[in-house]
Scaffold this motif. Sequence first.
Motif, short mmCIF file in Angstrom:
data_model
loop_
_atom_site.label_atom_id
_atom_site.label_comp_id
_atom_site.label_asym_id
_atom_site.label_seq_id
_atom_site.Cartn_x
_atom_site.Cartn_y
_atom_site.Cartn_z
N PRO A 120 0.78 -1.22 0.00
CA PRO A 120 0.00 0.00 0.00
C PRO A 120 0.82 1.27 0.00
O PRO A 120 0.27 2.35 -0.22
CB PRO A 120 -0.81 -0.12 1.30
CG PRO A 120 0.05 -0.94 2.19
CD PRO A 120 0.74 -1.91 1.29
N MET A 121 2.09 1.19 0.27
CA MET A 121 2.91 2.40 0.31
C MET A 121 4.33 2.09 -0.13
O MET A 121 4.80 0.95 -0.05
CB MET A 121 2.92 3.00 1.72
CG MET A 121 3.60 2.13 2.75
SD MET A 121 3.61 2.86 4.41
CE MET A 121 1.90 2.66 4.88
N TRP A 130 -3.79 7.31 9.81
CA TRP A 130 -2.80 6.96 8.78
C TRP A 130 -2.48 5.47 8.85
O TRP A 130 -2.37 4.78 7.83
CB TRP A 130 -1.56 7.81 8.98
CG TRP A 130 -0.65 7.90 7.79
CD1 TRP A 130 -0.72 7.20 6.62
CD2 TRP A 130 0.49 8.76 7.66
NE1 TRP A 130 0.29 7.57 5.76
CE2 TRP A 130 1.05 8.51 6.38
CE3 TRP A 130 1.09 9.69 8.49
CZ2 TRP A 130 2.19 9.18 5.93
CZ3 TRP A 130 2.21 10.37 8.05
CH2 TRP A 130 2.75 10.11 6.78
N GLU A 169 7.22 6.59 2.30
CA GLU A 169 6.05 6.73 3.17
C GLU A 169 6.12 5.76 4.34
O GLU A 169 5.73 6.10 5.46
CB GLU A 169 4.76 6.49 2.37
CG GLU A 169 3.50 6.73 3.19
CD GLU A 169 2.22 6.40 2.46
OE1 GLU A 169 1.14 6.52 3.08
OE2 GLU A 169 2.29 6.00 1.28
N LEU A 229 -5.44 3.27 7.58
CA LEU A 229 -5.67 3.33 6.14
C LEU A 229 -4.53 2.75 5.31
O LEU A 229 -4.76 2.22 4.23
CB LEU A 229 -5.92 4.78 5.71
CG LEU A 229 -7.20 5.43 6.26
CD1 LEU A 229 -7.24 6.91 5.89
CD2 LEU A 229 -8.44 4.72 5.75
N ARG A 230 -3.31 2.81 5.81
CA ARG A 230 -2.17 2.55 4.94
C ARG A 230 -1.25 1.41 5.37
O ARG A 230 -0.53 0.85 4.55
CB ARG A 230 -1.32 3.82 4.80
CG ARG A 230 -2.06 5.03 4.28
CD ARG A 230 -2.39 4.89 2.81
NE ARG A 230 -1.17 4.97 2.00
CZ ARG A 230 -1.11 4.62 0.72
NH1 ARG A 230 -2.17 4.12 0.12
NH2 ARG A 230 0.02 4.74 0.05
#
Length: 416
Positions: free
Chosen positions: A16-17, A192, A21, A195-196
Amino acid sequence: MSDVNADSWVSSGHRPMGFPEFVVVIAAIMALNPLAMDMMLPALPNIGAAFHIPVANHLQLVLSTFLIGFGAGQFVMGPLSDRFGRRPVLLGGMTVYAIASVLAVAAPSFETLLLARALQGLGTSATRVIATSIVRDCYVGRRMASVMSLAMMVFIAVPVIAPSFGQAVLLVTQWRGIFIALMLYGLLALAWTVLRLPETLPESERKSLAPRDVLDAFRQTLTNRQTIGYAVAAGFVMGSLFAFVFCAQQVFTGIYHLGHYFPLAFAAIAAGTAIAGFANARLVGRLGMRVISHGALVGYALVAGLMLLTASLHMLPLWLFMVLSALMMFSFGMMIANFTALAMEPQGHIAGTASSLYGSITTLFGIVVGMTIGQSFDGTLLPFSTGFFLCTLAALAVVAVVEKGRLFQPHHRAGA
């Protein structure tokens, strides 16, 4: 893992990142702890006035209860995350942190505020333990070292600037505004993460929580000479550092009369730890953990001895105290990461549980020592400098016993 696929996630088919990040998220999670600890320093007199606390030393409980929650929580966060996965335990800890911040904002009494601080510490114990575990789950080798180095830069830098953040909040609102800021930051980090950040520990690698297995891991940790020895030594060293933090506001405002400039003085001193982090990262591969940490411990003892001497003679002006304190922070920074690595060196097969137990031992041991020194503050620097010196001698004696008198030896196996 090779450099070609070092950016791929070990435990998840999706990603996802990207790497930048991921580093920022890990650093943001880890920053919850030092922010909650050090932003409070400028607010202690305001809290004392609000709750009519007659003894200034009692205000140190705002800091020490936070650390007690942090230290106690580490006992369980590692084993829980090894059993149920990283995400549920991490999200649970961050939720407790946010709720505790709300409780602190609304606290009608000093006792309620202390309860909120203990719960904040408990919540950040999850962020500290599990953030490190997530990095270990996702990356290996040089990529793992890169993530931890970048994240630790933030973790080290936050205590330097956090008191200034706290002072800035006090310029526009009252002390409860600091907890509002901490709550908002915690909610942002929580959102954060939700979600990630994916689950990083696959079902196939989760461990049992059977009492026999957990107790056996604790036994292996506590009976290893190198692990328990460096844990106790780190506890003494952290005790002296905690004592400094507990007394800092009283020293800079009561003895040296710096007033609102206290956060700047604290930042200048704490910068020594950040400098040490950079220096250690560059030197440890060449010189080894023992050479650097043992040398830093001897330097720590010399600084402590000089501070005790000058305090006893009433010859400790602000500039000299600042210099000695900065050297203390630098020596601490050169020691603590290497002490941790040396303690964990024999525990690769039970790293998660051993890391939790090590963190709890060093934190709780350090709190007892730090509170003992901090509560003896009498308006002079003599109690702190005496405690600082005795802690250093004790740490040096423990390390000498662990290494059987062979200090500064880069390669030898300590007895288990």
